[in-house]
Each structure stands twice: as structure tokens, then as C-alpha cells.
Design a protein around this motif. Structure first.
Motif, PDB file in Angstrom:
ATOM      1  N   SER A  91       0.845  -1.192   0.000  1.00  0.00           N
ATOM      2  CA  SER A  91       0.000   0.000   0.000  1.00  0.00           C
ATOM      3  C   SER A  91       0.876   1.236   0.000  1.00  0.00           C
ATOM      4  O   SER A  91       2.088   1.166   0.200  1.00  0.00           O
ATOM      5  N   LEU A  92       0.234   2.397  -0.214  1.00  0.00           N
ATOM      6  CA  LEU A  92       0.995   3.639  -0.271  1.00  0.00           C
ATOM      7  C   LEU A  92       1.578   4.031   1.074  1.00  0.00           C
ATOM      8  O   LEU A  92       2.553   4.782   1.132  1.00  0.00           O
ATOM      9  N   ASP A  93       0.974   3.551   2.148  1.00  0.00           N
ATOM     10  CA  ASP A  93       1.481   3.919   3.474  1.00  0.00           C
ATOM     11  C   ASP A  93       2.448   2.871   4.034  1.00  0.00           C
ATOM     12  O   ASP A  93       2.654   2.790   5.244  1.00  0.00           O
ATOM     13  N   SER A  94       3.039   2.032   3.154  1.00  0.00           N
ATOM     14  CA  SER A  94       3.978   1.012   3.637  1.00  0.00           C
ATOM     15  C   SER A  94       5.208   1.635   4.281  1.00  0.00           C
ATOM     16  O   SER A  94       5.806   1.056   5.192  1.00  0.00           O
ATOM     17  N   PHE A  95       5.582   2.843   3.793  1.00  0.00           N
ATOM     18  CA  PHE A  95       6.777   3.477   4.371  1.00  0.00           C
ATOM     19  C   PHE A  95       6.549   3.937   5.802  1.00  0.00           C
ATOM     20  O   PHE A  95       7.497   4.276   6.507  1.00  0.00           O
ATOM     21  N   LEU A  96       5.281   3.952   6.228  1.00  0.00           N
ATOM     22  CA  LEU A  96       4.989   4.356   7.606  1.00  0.00           C
ATOM     23  C   LEU A  96       5.025   3.193   8.590  1.00  0.00           C
ATOM     24  O   LEU A  96       4.891   3.394   9.792  1.00  0.00           O
ATOM     25  N   GLN A  97       5.208   1.953   8.099  1.00  0.00           N
ATOM     26  CA  GLN A  97       5.148   0.781   8.959  1.00  0.00           C
ATOM     27  C   GLN A  97       6.253   0.703  10.016  1.00  0.00           C
ATOM     28  O   GLN A  97       6.012   0.177  11.098  1.00  0.00           O
ATOM     29  N   PRO A  98       7.475   1.172   9.767  1.00  0.00           N
ATOM     30  CA  PRO A  98       8.504   1.041  10.801  1.00  0.00           C
ATOM     31  C   PRO A  98       8.133   1.690  12.130  1.00  0.00           C
ATOM     32  O   PRO A  98       8.601   1.237  13.181  1.00  0.00           O
ATOM     33  N   PHE A  99       7.339   2.757  12.130  1.00  0.00           N
ATOM     34  CA  PHE A  99       6.937   3.427  13.368  1.00  0.00           C
ATOM     35  C   PHE A  99       5.427   3.312  13.542  1.00  0.00           C
ATOM     36  O   PHE A  99       4.669   3.258  12.565  1.00  0.00           O
ATOM     37  N   GLN A 100       5.003   3.289  14.779  1.00  0.00           N
ATOM     38  CA  GLN A 100       3.582   3.306  15.058  1.00  0.00           C
ATOM     39  C   GLN A 100       3.017   4.712  14.807  1.00  0.00           C
ATOM     40  O   GLN A 100       3.752   5.704  14.768  1.00  0.00           O
ATOM     41  N   ASN A 101       1.707   4.756  14.684  1.00  0.00           N
ATOM     42  CA  ASN A 101       1.062   6.041  14.381  1.00  0.00           C
ATOM     43  C   ASN A 101       1.325   7.072  15.472  1.00  0.00           C
ATOM     44  O   ASN A 101       1.511   8.264  15.203  1.00  0.00           O
ATOM     45  N   THR A 102       1.361   6.606  16.699  1.00  0.00           N
ATOM     46  CA  THR A 102       1.596   7.541  17.813  1.00  0.00           C
ATOM     47  C   THR A 102       2.955   8.198  17.686  1.00  0.00           C
ATOM     48  O   THR A 102       3.112   9.408  17.935  1.00  0.00           O
ATOM     49  N   LEU A 103       3.959   7.415  17.294  1.00  0.00           N
ATOM     50  CA  LEU A 103       5.302   7.966  17.166  1.00  0.00           C
ATOM     51  C   LEU A 103       5.377   8.973  16.023  1.00  0.00           C
ATOM     52  O   LEU A 103       6.041  10.014  16.143  1.00  0.00           O
ATOM     53  N   TRP A 104       4.692   8.687  14.912  1.00  0.00           N
ATOM     54  CA  TRP A 104       4.696   9.651  13.808  1.00  0.00           C
ATOM     55  C   TRP A 104       4.058  10.975  14.239  1.00  0.00           C
ATOM     56  O   TRP A 104       4.562  12.057  13.904  1.00  0.00           O
ATOM     57  N   ILE A 105       2.974  10.911  14.974  1.00  0.00           N
ATOM     58  CA  ILE A 105       2.307  12.135  15.440  1.00  0.00           C
ATOM     59  C   ILE A 105       3.234  12.921  16.362  1.00  0.00           C
ATOM     60  O   ILE A 105       3.348  14.157  16.270  1.00  0.00           O
ATOM     61  N   LEU A 106       3.927  12.209  17.259  1.00  0.00           N
ATOM     62  CA  LEU A 106       4.829  12.886  18.200  1.00  0.00           C
ATOM     63  C   LEU A 106       6.009  13.522  17.469  1.00  0.00           C
ATOM     64  O   LEU A 106       6.462  14.615  17.840  1.00  0.00           O
ATOM     65  N   VAL A 107       6.532  12.849  16.438  1.00  0.00           N
ATOM     66  CA  VAL A 107       7.645  13.429  15.682  1.00  0.00           C
ATOM     67  C   VAL A 107       7.192  14.693  14.970  1.00  0.00           C
ATOM     68  O   VAL A 107       7.876  15.730  14.985  1.00  0.00           O
ATOM     69  N   GLY A 108       6.035  14.636  14.311  1.00  0.00           N
ATOM     70  CA  GLY A 108       5.524  15.833  13.637  1.00  0.00           C
ATOM     71  C   GLY A 108       5.257  16.965  14.605  1.00  0.00           C
ATOM     72  O   GLY A 108       5.538  18.148  14.310  1.00  0.00           O
TER      73      GLY A 108
END
Length: 755
Positions: free
Chosen positions: A537-554
Motif C-alpha cells: 500500500s501507499l502507506d507502507s513506508f509508515l510501517q517502521p513506526f507506530q502512528n503515535t510515534l509519527w504524530i509525536l515526531v511531527g
């Protein structure tokens, strides 16, 4: 022409004169042999041997001797004052009068000046250490070389398992070490089981001998001094270890014990205490050595006194020549090894007869050639005053065997009317077995294996079936807190059976309490599961981190940008910088530049302008750069792992789940529900079935009512969960089996139970 001939003739005459002068000077050298002996009689024998040596030699030998002192210090002083003063080239040493003390002081004194010492009586193993006694050789072998004869005796008598009893001193350790190295190279596998060490000089050795009674071997090798052997023999006789079915092989020192029991075997060095013969052989070895050495040139003179700090330069040459000398002497073939020990000695094999007298029953070695053991077995007397050779092992003649019905390993059939069990193909043997009071016939693979073992080991047996029909598990009984073994394991542990012959699975619990043979069947379980293909899927590059971690990084990017802007905006250093430079206010770090800086550091895109100016903002920028480096590195590593090490989970559920087969097998083995859960937890991990479900299925496999085990709960804080009725419980169980990762909230919502 005449002048050249005259010169050549003159040169030949001078060469012949020089050679004759060199040979005559070497032949005219007088070799003095010193000796430190036990008595005046031995001194006379020594002088006669040297005089006899002079009769057949072109070299003249002198002799000088002293009587050896028992005090080591005084003995060393007399070596310095009375022997070295006569310029001795070699010293022959015996032992002090009326004592058996070793000549260590003589070896140390002469060894310091590189003067070779030839021992004719000392058999201590310590003299074999060339690092300590570098110039010592002897015409007698050390006591540890008795191991050579012991190994030959065991091979001739066909005993493969022995008990080695040895003293905790250098003699005992050396004898054990030599025996082990020699036993490894033999055709038969001689095994020490066990080796028993004792402290020399004690008054009672019962505590050392009692553990031997539990061993299966009945052949004892005893390495002991005469004094220790007398105490050991007395204690062994009181324990019944010197009677029938036992066998003892003892050292030469132990043979001299006054209370040595009947039937003991030992070795005795031929002419081992004949000091006269060994003195003569030592003199012959020295004479032959110096005859060969002086044929090649003159030797330097040895030191004349102990005050001389210089060692003898040619001492090591003389020592190497001595140990390389071989001759036929009065004690047999005289040869030495690299440590200076006598090789190829002759031993008498001694046996204590019914009168407690040592009698020769064999010979090891030969005077003229190398021969092994010659033993007259028919003349041997064994412990218990019998003539039949012991088997060497303790064997229980009648064993009680417990087994269990398990085709094809053990097949149980009713006993025929004639009372004779007959095997049914493919079985080769059938044996009667009892189940309580009923008679049956047992056959199968295990019974054929039992018949083969019994024929080899030679024992009889009776077979009965397990009383409770179980293999054996370690469980609590009758509500008590103590655990006991049941099934065949329990009968073996309680002594009701001597041996289990059945397809008993090896597990750590059982192996901790009993000994297993090597497995005769290996069985494993492999499960093949179809590999599931994951959709990209298009969001495969987001799999290494959980959604919570992506939100915290942003969120962190924008927070850092805001803080950078505020620090640089309100910092005094920032305002001072603007006042002193030509930069305008538009060149200062604004909010958009701070946002660009924060994203640029995170994405490693490079920053061209709009960097912080104040010190505090720059510190925060460096911290943010370090954090960004860690985040990027972690993301890269996890992304590679997701792309390369893609391991899809195997979702196995339902009644045909192999885990249920495992539970059924373990339950049949007699394992408890808690034990099954613990063992499956180590294999399946988070995929393991809950302990409550295992408890229910164990009851199903045992034919019990499963509803009694559906509702079970661990202790936890708060109000416990409750189910309204049996239907709710079955529904909960179905949901768990369908999805083992189902959450409590989902169960509560679906079933409608209180929380």
C-alpha cells in the motif's frame, strides 16, 4: 722435487704425532666414580665393580665412596667435602642405612654443578621431574610404572570397569595419571568408575570405602603405602569388601602389609631390592659411557668443591650419553627414557594364597628381550579363597520390570489356557506379565529389546504392568502440598521396580530423578502453514513506526521551531547582534525560517540561511540535530527489517489446531494442566492457549466434564468478572478459540457480561 717430498713427509709425521698425543691424553684421563651407599658392604661391592671395570677397559677408573647420612643437610655437606674434592665425574647413590629415605639432597647438590647422579634404590616419582632433578637417572623404575603391568592384567582378565583408590600425594596422582594415559590406548575400553582419593596417614578409612559399596564395579585398584594399606585392608574386611565377587590389584608397597587379605593381586620388581646387582649395573653403564665419550676427545674437569660457583661444562654431555646407553646387565636389559627412568624392567605377578603368603603366578618383562605379561590363571586364588575368577561387576540377578501397554512397543494379550506365551509376528519374544492379579502376555519391540539386553548382561526378570496405567508425572496427591511421582515413575522411585522398559518420553522432570538409556526412537512434529502475501500500500513506508510515534515526531518539529524562534527573538544576544551589524530586522530568524530550519535538520536537507544566532537557540538546535539523527537511523533500520525480514504470523485456530494434539499427547503422558501450559508457553509464546482453556481440554481428554473447568480466574485487584450462565461461558470460549488476541472489552461488549 726432493725438497717438496721432504716437506710433505715432515707434515705427515707431525700430523701423526699430534693425533697420537691427542689420543694418549684422552686415554690417560682418570675418571673418578663417586658413591654414597648404605653400608660398608655396599662400599666393598662398589670398589670390586670398579676394579672389574678397569680390567677390561683402556681407561682407568678410580672409586671413592661414603656411607650416606640420614640427615639430608649432613648428607649434602659430605658430598661437598668427601666426594667433590676427589674430582668425581659421576655419583652412584643408594639410601641411608636402615631407612628408605630418598637421596634428594644428593640429587640437588650434584645437580647444581651438573654432575650426573645414578640412583640404584630410589623409586619416588618425584625424581622423574627433569625440571627439578635434571641430572638424575636410575637403574630402577619409579613406582608409577606399575600402571603398565596393571593395564596388562586388566586386559588379560577382561575387566573393563574399575575403581581406582589412590592417596592424595604425588605418588598416587602420578600413578593415576599414567594409568589413565595407558588405558586409553588399549583395545578394551577400561573405564575408571569412580576414582576415590584419600588423605594418607589417617587412622580410619571407612568413610572412603563405604561409597564404593554402591558402585557396580567390584575391581579395586589400590595405590597406597604399606602403612595406609594395613588400615584400608582392615576397614575393607569389616565392610565385607575382601570376600567373594571382589577383586583387588594393589601396589608393591601394599603387598608388604601384615594383614593383607587372601586373593590380592600385585606386582613385585624383580631384583628391586638387590642393591649389589644394581650397583654393578650402574658401574657398567658409567664405564661404557665414558669409554665412548673419551674415544672422541678429552672431557673437562668437574668442580672440586662446593665453594666453586661454576658448573661443569661437560656435565650435560655426560648425562645425555648415560641415558642413551643400553646394555645387558645383571638386572636385565638396562635402558633409560628421556627422564632418566629405567625402561623394560621385570615384574613378578604376586598372588596372596590361602596362607596369606605371596606366591608368583606370572611374569612381566624378560631379561633379554621385550615381552609382555605371562599369567598362569589356573594358579590364581581370589578373595573368599575361591578359584573362580570374579566377574568384576555387581549384577542383580533378578530384576523387576514395569511396563505399560503401548502398541507397537508393548502389546498385551490374554494369557493362553496352557500358560505359555507365544510371540505373534513381527514380535520375536513374548513374556508373561501381571496386571494386579491377572496374568497376561507382553510382546513387541520393547520386549525384544529386553530379551537382547538380558542375554548380554545375564540377568533374569519378572514383568508387571503399571498399577495405575500411567507413564508417570510429578503431581500433588490427595490435596497435600507435597508432590509425588505416579505411574511407572512412582514405582521405580519407591523401589517397587528395578527397571522401566516402555516407550517413556524423556523430559527434564524425569531425567532429574532417573537415568535414561539412549533413545531408541526420535519423534518430531513439523507444521506446514501457507505463507500469506501482504498487500503493498501507499502507506507502507509508515510501517517502521507506530502512528503515535509519527504524530509525536511531527508535533516535535513544530514545537522545536517555535521554541527556536522565541529564544532567538527575545534573547539579549540577538538584539545586541542586530544593533551592532548592518543586518536588517528582516534578516533575523522569523517563525517561517525557524520552521524551515527544524524540518531541514530532521530531513538532512541542508540549511542555507535562517539559522539561530543566540547561544541558547543554537544549543537547542544541536540537541534537535542529535535527536533527528537517532530517529532517522532507527527508521532506516526498521524499514530494512520490514522489507527483508517479513515474517507473517501463522494464524492457526479451531479444533484441528496442532496445539490441541500436543495437549492431548502431554495429557496422555500424565502431565498436569499447569505443566502443559508452562511447556507450551516456551514454544508458542503469545500464541499459547490460556491456562483455563488448557485445563478444560485436559479434562476433556481424560473423559471428565469440561464445564467444571470453564470458569477460572487469577487473583487480581478490583471486582472479578462474572458470567451469567453456561451459555455465556461457551460463547466466551468460542471467541477465544477464534481469536486468541481478543480483548476483554470486546468480550464484555459481545457477550454482555458485567465488569
Amino acid at each position: 722435487m726432493g725438497i717438496c717430498f721432504l716437506l710433505r713427509s715432515s707434515m705427515m709425521i707431525w700430523t701423526m704425532m699430534l693425533c697420537q698425543t691427542h689420543v694418549s691424553s684422552a686415554a690417560d684421563q682418570v675418571i673418578t666414580i663417586g658413591a654414597s651407599l648404605s653400608s660398608e658392604r655396599m662400599e666393598n661391592e662398589f670398589r670390586l665393580a670398579v676394579d672389574e671395570l678397569n680390567q677390561g677397559s683402556s681407561i682407568h677408573f678410580n672409586s671413592t665412596s661414603i656411607i650416606m647420612e640420614a640427615n639430608p643437610i649432613r648428607s649434602a655437606l659430605e658430598i661437598c667435602d668427601k666426594l667433590l674434592a676427589h674430582k668425581v665425574y659421576t655419583v652412584i647413590v643408594s639410601h641411608p642405612n636402615s631407612t628408605n629415605r630418598s637421596p634428594i639432597s644428593v640429587s640437588y647438590t650434584c645437580g647444581y654443578y651438573n654432575i650426573p647422579v645414578v640412583g640404584v634404590y630410589a623409586r619416588d616419582s618425584a625424581f622423574s621431574d627433569v625440571n627439578v632433578h635434571k641430572m638424575f637417572l636410575r637403574t630402577v623404575p619409579p613406582f608409577s610404572h606399575q600402571a603398565d603391568v596393571w593395564v596388562e592384567l586388566l586386559e588379560a582378565l577382561k575387566w573393563e570397569k574399575v575403581i581406582f583408590v589412590y592417596s592424595a600425594d604425588e605418588e598416587g596422582r602420578t600413578l593415576l595419571s599414567r594409568f589413565q594415559s595407558l588405558a586409553e590406548g588399549k583395545d578394551i575400553n577400561i573405564k575408571i568408575d569412580p576414582s576415590v582419593k584419600y588423605l594418607p596417614g589417617e587412622k580410619n578409612y571407612t568413610h572412603v570405602l563405604e561409597p564404593i559399596l554402591k558402585c557396580t564395579s567390584r575391581v579395586i585398584l589400590l595405590a597406597a603405602s604399606t602403612e595406609d594399606a594395613e588400615i584400608i585392608f582392615g576397614d575393607a574386611e569389616r565392610l565385607g569388601m575382601t570376600g567373594q565377587d571382589w577383586a583387588w590389584i594393589v601396589t608393591e608397597q601394599a603387598l608388604d602389609a601384615d594383614n593383607i587379605p587372601i586373593g590380592m593381586l600385585g606386582v613385585h620388581l624383580v631384583d628391586g631390592t638387590n642393591e649389589i646387582k644394581h650397583i654393578r649395573d650402574a658401574v657398567k653403564v658409567i664405564g661404557q659411557t665414558f669409554t665412548n665419550l673419551l674415544a672422541n676427545g678429552k672431557l673437562s674437569d668437574p668442580p672440586l668443591e662446593c665453594k666453586d660457583l661454576q658448573t661443569w661444562d661437560d656435565g650435560e654431555i655426560v648425562y645425555r650419553a648415560l641415558i642413551n646407553t643400553t646394555l645387558s646387565g645383571e638386572t636385565g636389559q638396562v635402558r633409560f627414557n628421556s627422564e632418566g627412568d629405567r625402561l623394560d624392567p621385570m615384574y613378578d605377578i604376586m598372588n596372596i594364597d590361602s596362607r596369606r603368603m605371596p606366591m608368583p603366578v606370572g611374569l612381566f618383562g624378560h631379561r633379554e628381550k621385550k615381552l609382555g605379561l605371562r599369567l598362569i590363571k589356573s594358579n590364581l586364588t581370589w578373595p573368599g579363597n575361591i578359584r573362580i575368577k570374579p566377574k568384576g561387576e555387581k549384577i542383580s540377578r533378578n530384576l523387576t520390570i514395569v511396563t505399560l501397554k503401548e502398541k507397537p512397543f508393548v502389546k498385551v494379550t490374554p494369557m493362553p489356557k496352557d500358560g505359555v506365551c507365544r510371540p505373534v509376528a513381527p514380535a520375536e519374544h513374548a513374556f508373561p506379565c501381571k496386571n494386579h492379579s491377572k496374568d497376561h502376555c507382553c510382546m513387541g519391540y520393547c520386549m525384544d529389546m529386553l530379551a537382547k539386553i538380558a542375554s548380554v548382561v545375564q540377568f533374569n526378570f519378572t514383568i508387571h504392568l503399571s498399577k495405575d496405567g500411567l507413564f508417570g508425572s510429578f503431581e500433588k496427591h490427595n490435596g497435600s502440598g507435597q508432590k509425588f511421582w505416579n505411574g511407572m515413575m512412582g514405582e521405580l522411585m519407591r523401589g517397587e521396580a528395578d527397571l522401566i522398559v516402555a516407550p517413556l518420553t524423556i523430559n527434564p522432570e524425569r531425567a532429574n530423578d532417573i537415568d535414561f538409556t539412549k533413545p531408541f526412537k526420535y519423534q518430531g512434529l513439523n507444521i506446514l502453514v501457507k505463507k500469506t502475501q501482504k498487500d503493498s500500500s501507499l502507506d507502507s513506508f509508515l510501517q517502521p513506526f507506530q502512528n503515535t510515534l509519527w504524530i509525536l515526531v511531527g508535533l516535535s518539529v513544530h514545537v522545536v521551531a517555535l521554541v527556536l524562534y522565541l529564544l532567538d527573538r527575545f534573547s539579549p544576544f540577538g538584539r545586541f547582534k542586530l544593533a551592532k551589524s548592518e543586518d536588517t530586522e528582516e534578516d533575523a530568524l522569523n517563525l517561517s525560517s525557524a520552521m524551515w530550519f527544524s524540518w531541514g535538520v530532521l530531513l538532512n536537507s541542508g540549511i542555507g540561511e535562517g539559522t539561530p544566532r543566540s547561544f541558547s537557540a543554537r544549543v537547542l538546535g544541536m540537541v534537535w540535530a542529535g535527536f533527528a539523527m537517532i530517529i532517522v537511523a532507527s527508521y532506516t533500520a526498521n524499514l530494512a527489517a520490514f522489507l527483508v525480514l517479513d515474517r507473517p504470523e501463522a494464524l492457526i485456530s479451531g479444533i484441528d489446531d496442532p496445539r490441541y494434539s500436543v495437549m492431548e499427547f502431554l495429557a496422555a503422558e500424565g502431565c498436569s494442566a499447569a505443566n502443559i501450559h508452562a511447556r507450551m508457553k516456551t514454544v508458542y509464546g503469545e500464541m499459547c492457549i490460556s491456562d483455563c482453556a488448557i485445563c478444560k481440554w485436559v479434562r476433556i481428554f481424560k473423559g471428565e466434564d469440561p464445564r467444571e473447568a470453564i470458569l477460572c480466574d487469577r487473583k487480581h485487584s478490583g471486582r472479578p468478572l462474572s458470567a451469567s450462565d453456561t451459555a455465556h461461558g461457551e460463547k466466551v470460549d468460542y471467541m477465544i478459540r477464534a481469536n486468541q488476541r481478543v480483548k476483554q472489552m470486546e468480550i464484555a461488549h459481545e457477550v454482555g457480561i458485567s465488569k
